[in-house]
Motif scaffolding. Structure first.
Motif, PDB file in Angstrom:
ATOM      1  N   LEU A 180      48.381  45.917  38.439  1.00 38.44           N
ATOM      2  CA  LEU A 180      49.036  46.665  37.341  1.00 38.44           C
ATOM      3  C   LEU A 180      49.456  47.843  37.994  1.00 38.44           C
ATOM      4  N   TYR A 214      50.392  51.752  36.316  1.00 37.37           N
ATOM      5  CA  TYR A 214      50.612  52.638  35.562  1.00 37.37           C
ATOM      6  C   TYR A 214      51.767  53.528  35.489  1.00 37.37           C
ATOM      7  N   VAL A 253      45.463  49.084  41.514  1.00 32.79           N
ATOM      8  CA  VAL A 253      46.432  49.376  40.571  1.00 32.79           C
ATOM      9  C   VAL A 253      47.594  50.517  41.342  1.00 32.79           C
ATOM     10  N   SER A 291      51.068  51.021  31.067  1.00 31.08           N
ATOM     11  CA  SER A 291      51.228  50.185  32.346  1.00 31.08           C
ATOM     12  C   SER A 291      52.008  49.084  32.007  1.00 31.08           C
ATOM     13  N   SER A 292      51.982  48.200  33.214  1.00 28.50           N
ATOM     14  CA  SER A 292      52.587  47.009  33.214  1.00 28.50           C
ATOM     15  C   SER A 292      51.852  45.897  32.415  1.00 28.50           C
ATOM     16  N   LYS A 293      50.648  46.294  31.801  1.00 31.20           N
ATOM     17  CA  LYS A 293      49.587  45.422  31.380  1.00 31.20           C
ATOM     18  C   LYS A 293      50.259  44.756  29.906  1.00 31.20           C
ATOM     19  N   LYS A 294      50.155  43.451  29.781  1.00 29.73           N
ATOM     20  CA  LYS A 294      51.015  42.588  28.808  1.00 29.73           C
ATOM     21  C   LYS A 294      49.958  42.846  27.520  1.00 29.73           C
TER      22      LYS A 294
END
Length: 266
Positions: free
Chosen positions: A118, A120, A182, A263-266
């Motif tokens: 991920l 951030y 991360v 973040s790139s968290k879906k």
């Protein structure tokens, strides 16, 4: 050795006094036998008193020895307890490393960040950041990798700069599992351009990583920006709660209102 000399000195002193008194009594008894009694009676009486004094002194010495032994036992027990507690805390402390990537172009940046878990992006949405990267610019990001099986909870990463306008950027991460990593990608908006875009911050001074272990021990570690874009661990400035809570001030860290960064968290 000093205690022995002191006790020997006392013995000689009191023995001398006792000897003088005994001689005086002996002389008086010989001269006035009818009035003061015979020598045997006096010797018996003095011997009884001496025996009482000796027993009393032995009791006092025994009490002192017992008190010293109890105090020493308590100290040893406290050390063992501290060692046991520290051992319990130590096994829960994770081990991690930070790598600094500098002068990275847009395509390489997107590729490398996607390879390290991920990413951030602080105050800006990840998609917004990616869509506003410029081809001609060079960027910088940081990869934090947990290289142990222990979890890092409530992670706060502070990027401190030598810049009075943008002195610091904070990133908040709920947790980093064992053997995972991360990325931290910091941007600033260039207010001199008509169209606002994002660019790397630059002039890094230090990175501060704060987190809790799985048993809620606070740990704060600092890394200074060294030469050749390296990061130098400042061991003297570390804060490990179980070790330093009595001799170092607690760092500014609070889980209240702890909101995870974009973040790139879906």
């Amino acid at each position: 050795m000093k205690d022995f000399s002191k006790q020997a000195g006392k013995g000689i002193f009191y023995g001398s006094i006792g000897g003088v008194i005994g001689l005086l009594i002996l002389a008086i008894c010989i001269k006035n036998n009818n009035f003061f009694g015979n020598v045997a009676d006096w010797v018996s009486g003095i011997g009884s008193i001496g025996a009482i004094v000796i027993v009393y002194r032995q009791i006092k010495e025994s009490q002192k020895q017992s008190a010293d032994q109890i105090e020493e036992s308590q100290k040893q027990l406290e050390k063992q307890l501290e060692s046991s507690i520290e051992r319990d805390f130590r096994v829960e402390r994770p081990l991690f490393k930070i790598v600094r990537f500098t002068d990275v172009k847009k395509d390489a940046l997107i590729n490398e960040m996607s390879s390290f878990g991920l990413t951030y992006t602080g105050k800006f949405h990840y998609n917004y950041v990616i869509n506003n990267l410029k081809e001609h610019k060079l960027y910088e990001f940081y990869n934090l990798k947990n290289i142990s099986q222990k979890i890092m909870c409530g992670v706060k990463i502070e990027l401190v700069y030598e810049n009075d306008i943008f002195p610091k950027s904070d990133f908040f991460i709920d947790y980093i599992k064992g053997y995972s990593s991360v990325n931290v990608f910091d941007f600033m908006q260039d207010v001199d351009e008509k169209e606002s875009f994002l660019e790397k911050s630059g002039r890094l001074q230090e990175i501060i990583v704060s987190f809790n272990t799985g048993i809620r021990e606070l740990i704060v570690l600092k890394f200074s920006a060294g030469e050749d874009n390296s990061l130098v661990y400042n061991k003297d400035e570390r804060y490990i709660e179980n070790k330093h809570q009595n001799d170092k001030p607690k760092p500014d860290y609070n889980l209240n209102n702890f909101k995870e960064s974009y973040s790139s968290k879906k």
